[in-house]
Design a protein around this motif. Structure first.
Motif, PDB file in Angstrom:
ATOM      1  N   ARG A 150       0.825  -1.200   0.000  1.00  0.00           N
ATOM      2  CA  ARG A 150       0.000   0.000   0.000  1.00  0.00           C
ATOM      3  C   ARG A 150       0.867   1.262   0.000  1.00  0.00           C
ATOM      4  NH1 ARG A 150      -3.439  -3.375  -1.446  1.00  0.00           N
ATOM      5  NH2 ARG A 150      -5.126  -4.098  -0.091  1.00  0.00           N
ATOM      6  N   LYS A 151       0.424   2.252  -0.760  1.00  0.00           N
ATOM      7  CA  LYS A 151       1.057   3.566  -0.738  1.00  0.00           C
ATOM      8  C   LYS A 151       0.454   4.373   0.397  1.00  0.00           C
ATOM      9  CE  LYS A 151       2.309   7.429  -3.750  1.00  0.00           C
ATOM     10  NZ  LYS A 151       2.183   7.999  -5.118  1.00  0.00           N
ATOM     11  N   LEU A 152       1.300   5.043   1.173  1.00  0.00           N
ATOM     12  CA  LEU A 152       0.857   5.840   2.305  1.00  0.00           C
ATOM     13  C   LEU A 152       0.651   7.292   1.891  1.00  0.00           C
ATOM     14  CD1 LEU A 152       3.207   4.367   5.062  1.00  0.00           C
ATOM     15  CD2 LEU A 152       0.956   3.553   4.307  1.00  0.00           C
ATOM     16  N   SER A 153       0.042   8.062   2.765  1.00  0.00           N
ATOM     17  CA  SER A 153      -0.281   9.452   2.443  1.00  0.00           C
ATOM     18  C   SER A 153       0.958  10.306   2.220  1.00  0.00           C
ATOM     19  CB  SER A 153      -1.147  10.054   3.556  1.00  0.00           C
ATOM     20  OG  SER A 153      -0.460  10.008   4.806  1.00  0.00           O
ATOM     21  N   ASP A 154       2.108   9.888   2.773  1.00  0.00           N
ATOM     22  CA  ASP A 154       3.340  10.654   2.584  1.00  0.00           C
ATOM     23  C   ASP A 154       4.116  10.231   1.339  1.00  0.00           C
ATOM     24  OD1 ASP A 154       4.359   8.207   3.320  1.00  0.00           O
ATOM     25  OD2 ASP A 154       5.448   8.913   5.080  1.00  0.00           O
ATOM     26  N   GLY A 155       3.552   9.319   0.546  1.00  0.00           N
ATOM     27  CA  GLY A 155       4.190   8.899  -0.687  1.00  0.00           C
ATOM     28  C   GLY A 155       5.120   7.712  -0.551  1.00  0.00           C
ATOM     29  N   THR A 156       5.285   7.192   0.663  1.00  0.00           N
ATOM     30  CA  THR A 156       6.087   5.987   0.859  1.00  0.00           C
ATOM     31  C   THR A 156       5.185   4.760   0.771  1.00  0.00           C
ATOM     32  OG1 THR A 156       5.855   6.087   3.282  1.00  0.00           O
ATOM     33  CG2 THR A 156       7.736   7.246   2.287  1.00  0.00           C
ATOM     34  N   TYR A 157       5.791   3.568   0.912  1.00  0.00           N
ATOM     35  CA  TYR A 157       5.051   2.331   0.676  1.00  0.00           C
ATOM     36  C   TYR A 157       5.295   1.318   1.800  1.00  0.00           C
ATOM     37  CZ  TYR A 157       5.089   4.253  -4.084  1.00  0.00           C
ATOM     38  OH  TYR A 157       4.957   5.073  -5.179  1.00  0.00           O
ATOM     39  N   LEU A 158       4.253   0.559   2.128  1.00  0.00           N
ATOM     40  CA  LEU A 158       4.377  -0.590   3.019  1.00  0.00           C
ATOM     41  C   LEU A 158       4.171  -1.858   2.202  1.00  0.00           C
ATOM     42  CD1 LEU A 158       2.361   0.329   6.251  1.00  0.00           C
ATOM     43  CD2 LEU A 158       4.839   0.326   5.955  1.00  0.00           C
ATOM     44  N   ALA A 159       5.031  -2.851   2.414  1.00  0.00           N
ATOM     45  CA  ALA A 159       4.908  -4.126   1.699  1.00  0.00           C
ATOM     46  C   ALA A 159       5.200  -5.274   2.658  1.00  0.00           C
ATOM     47  CB  ALA A 159       5.860  -4.178   0.516  1.00  0.00           C
ATOM     48  N   PRO A 160       4.208  -6.104   2.969  1.00  0.00           N
ATOM     49  CA  PRO A 160       4.449  -7.282   3.809  1.00  0.00           C
ATOM     50  C   PRO A 160       5.187  -8.361   3.010  1.00  0.00           C
ATOM     51  CG  PRO A 160       2.109  -6.650   3.767  1.00  0.00           C
ATOM     52  CD  PRO A 160       2.782  -5.962   2.638  1.00  0.00           C
ATOM     53  N   HIS A 161       6.307  -8.847   3.530  1.00  0.00           N
ATOM     54  CA  HIS A 161       7.077  -9.911   2.887  1.00  0.00           C
ATOM     55  C   HIS A 161       6.994 -11.153   3.776  1.00  0.00           C
ATOM     56  CE1 HIS A 161       8.250  -7.117  -0.054  1.00  0.00           C
ATOM     57  NE2 HIS A 161       9.248  -6.544   0.590  1.00  0.00           N
ATOM     58  N   LEU A 162       6.260 -12.148   3.283  1.00  0.00           N
ATOM     59  CA  LEU A 162       5.850 -13.265   4.127  1.00  0.00           C
ATOM     60  C   LEU A 162       7.024 -14.041   4.711  1.00  0.00           C
ATOM     61  CD1 LEU A 162       3.544 -12.749   1.807  1.00  0.00           C
ATOM     62  CD2 LEU A 162       2.548 -14.818   2.782  1.00  0.00           C
ATOM     63  N   LEU A 163       7.879 -14.601   3.864  1.00  0.00           N
ATOM     64  CA  LEU A 163       8.969 -15.444   4.349  1.00  0.00           C
ATOM     65  C   LEU A 163      10.157 -14.640   4.860  1.00  0.00           C
ATOM     66  CD1 LEU A 163       9.047 -18.531   1.956  1.00  0.00           C
ATOM     67  CD2 LEU A 163       7.912 -18.237   4.155  1.00  0.00           C
ATOM     68  N   ASP A 164      10.059 -13.317   4.804  1.00  0.00           N
ATOM     69  CA  ASP A 164      11.032 -12.455   5.479  1.00  0.00           C
ATOM     70  C   ASP A 164      10.516 -12.053   6.862  1.00  0.00           C
ATOM     71  OD1 ASP A 164      13.205 -11.803   3.320  1.00  0.00           O
ATOM     72  OD2 ASP A 164      11.283 -11.648   2.294  1.00  0.00           O
ATOM     73  N   PHE A 165       9.277 -12.455   7.171  1.00  0.00           N
ATOM     74  CA  PHE A 165       8.662 -12.251   8.483  1.00  0.00           C
ATOM     75  C   PHE A 165       8.717 -10.790   8.912  1.00  0.00           C
ATOM     76  CE2 PHE A 165      10.427 -16.525   8.236  1.00  0.00           C
ATOM     77  CZ  PHE A 165       9.280 -17.286   8.376  1.00  0.00           C
ATOM     78  N   ALA A 166       8.446  -9.900   7.973  1.00  0.00           N
ATOM     79  CA  ALA A 166       8.508  -8.477   8.289  1.00  0.00           C
ATOM     80  C   ALA A 166       7.719  -7.672   7.263  1.00  0.00           C
ATOM     81  CB  ALA A 166       9.957  -7.983   8.328  1.00  0.00           C
TER      82      ALA A 166
END
Length: 311
Positions: A150-166
């Motif tokens: 997802r893109k955040l309101s500040d223009g950065t991004y969150l990405a869940p990486h399953l097998l990286d557990f983060a």
């Protein structure tokens, strides 16, 4: 000595109690092996003949769908369905699969591709790439690379990486700004397999994360500390069965989908809503074994939800 309320006062009390106890209804889009919209009466009133991984209702009434890979689209695809039912292609996957697509509000879409070169794309409505960078996840298991970016309101991004557990936090150029570790307490070897699936940035910089397979939902504060956890010990039954998607509602309640809930028990809730105090206030049961991968709540008690869609 017992005091009796006047009849008018008694009726007023009953009316107030009835209002407080009003049954919650939601209208929502369900994505998974089956794709459909459920009306407030709990029955589907729209379906689409394709398996999907993510989906949104757009402001003009169109529906954005992330299609699972198929014979038609071997690498998955992102399509838009107009209110009249006309389908248009936004992006055809070029690798193993597409796992999410989010409308930004700026007439563009944030898309993740899994494969030998996992990447995040932001494409225009015409399908032109306006931003692209590689994802810093493992490359061995394509299917387990990432989910709901997802893109955040500040223009950065969150990405869940399953097998990286983060959950990884990226800037606009793909630089990793930070990570939220979803490893369960005391599980340094990752035997519990708490794979992050959905990461939702909400009030005051908090990030709610569904940890599928590990059957946990956690909320990180702005400093990265877990301040709220939901497990099956908090629920009437084992309702967290591969919790994949979630949505934070404007009132702060959280709706969660358990993708595997119907396999062992078709009468287990596919979706349920909990308060911050972990009280269940709504649930959806359809009696089918087919699960819901992700969803979007449109209305509550007939009223359209205000504000950004936090899912």
């Amino acid at each position: 000595m017992m005091h009796r309320l006047p009849l008018t006062a008694l009726l007023l009390c009953l009316l107030v109690q009835g209002a407080v106890a009003q049954e919650i209804t939601h209208r929502f889009l369900a994505c998974g092996q089956q794709t459909y919209i459920v009306n407030t009466d709990g029955k589907p009133d729209w379906t689409w003949p394709a398996a999907t991984r993510d989906g949104y209702m757009l402001d003009d009434g169109s529906i954005l769908l992330t299609l699972s890979k198929s014979k038609r689209y071997s690498g998955g695809a992102v399509i838009k369905i107009s209110p009249a039912g006309e389908e248009s292609l936004i992006w055809q996957g070029t690798q193993s699969e597409i796992n999410s697509a989010q409308p930004t509000g700026d007439d563009s879409y944030v898309i993740t591709e899994a494969g030998d070169d996992p990447r995040l794309l932001e494409v225009s409505a015409a399908g032109k790439i306006v931003r692209e960078f590689p994802l810093a996840c493992q490359k061995t298991n394509h299917h387990m690379q990432t989910r709901m970016a997802r893109k955040l309101s500040d223009g950065t991004y969150l990405a869940p990486h399953l097998l990286d557990f983060a959950v990884f936090h990226y800037d606009q150029d793909g630089k990793v700004l930070g990570k939220l570790d979803t490893t369960a307490p005391g599980d340094a070897d990752h035997k519990i397999q708490t794979w992050p699936f959905t990461a939702i940035r909400h009030a005051d910089g908090h990030t709610l994360v569904c940890c599928t397979h590990g059957n946990r939902v956690v909320d990180f504060d702005a400093s990265g500390k877990i301040v709220w956890t939901l497990t099956n010990n908090d629920l009437p039954g084992d309702w967290l069965q591969d919790p994949c998607g979630a949505q934070v509602l404007p009132n702060g309640n959280v709706v969660i989908t358990s993708y595997a809930a119907g396999r062992a028990d078709p009468h287990a809730p596919k979706l349920f809503e909990v308060t911050r105090e972990k009280k269940v206030v709504w649930q959806y049961v359809d009696g089918q074994k087919v699960g819901i991968h992700h969803f979007q709540i449109f209305t509550t008690n007939g009223e359209k939800l205000d504000g950004p869609v936090l899912k």
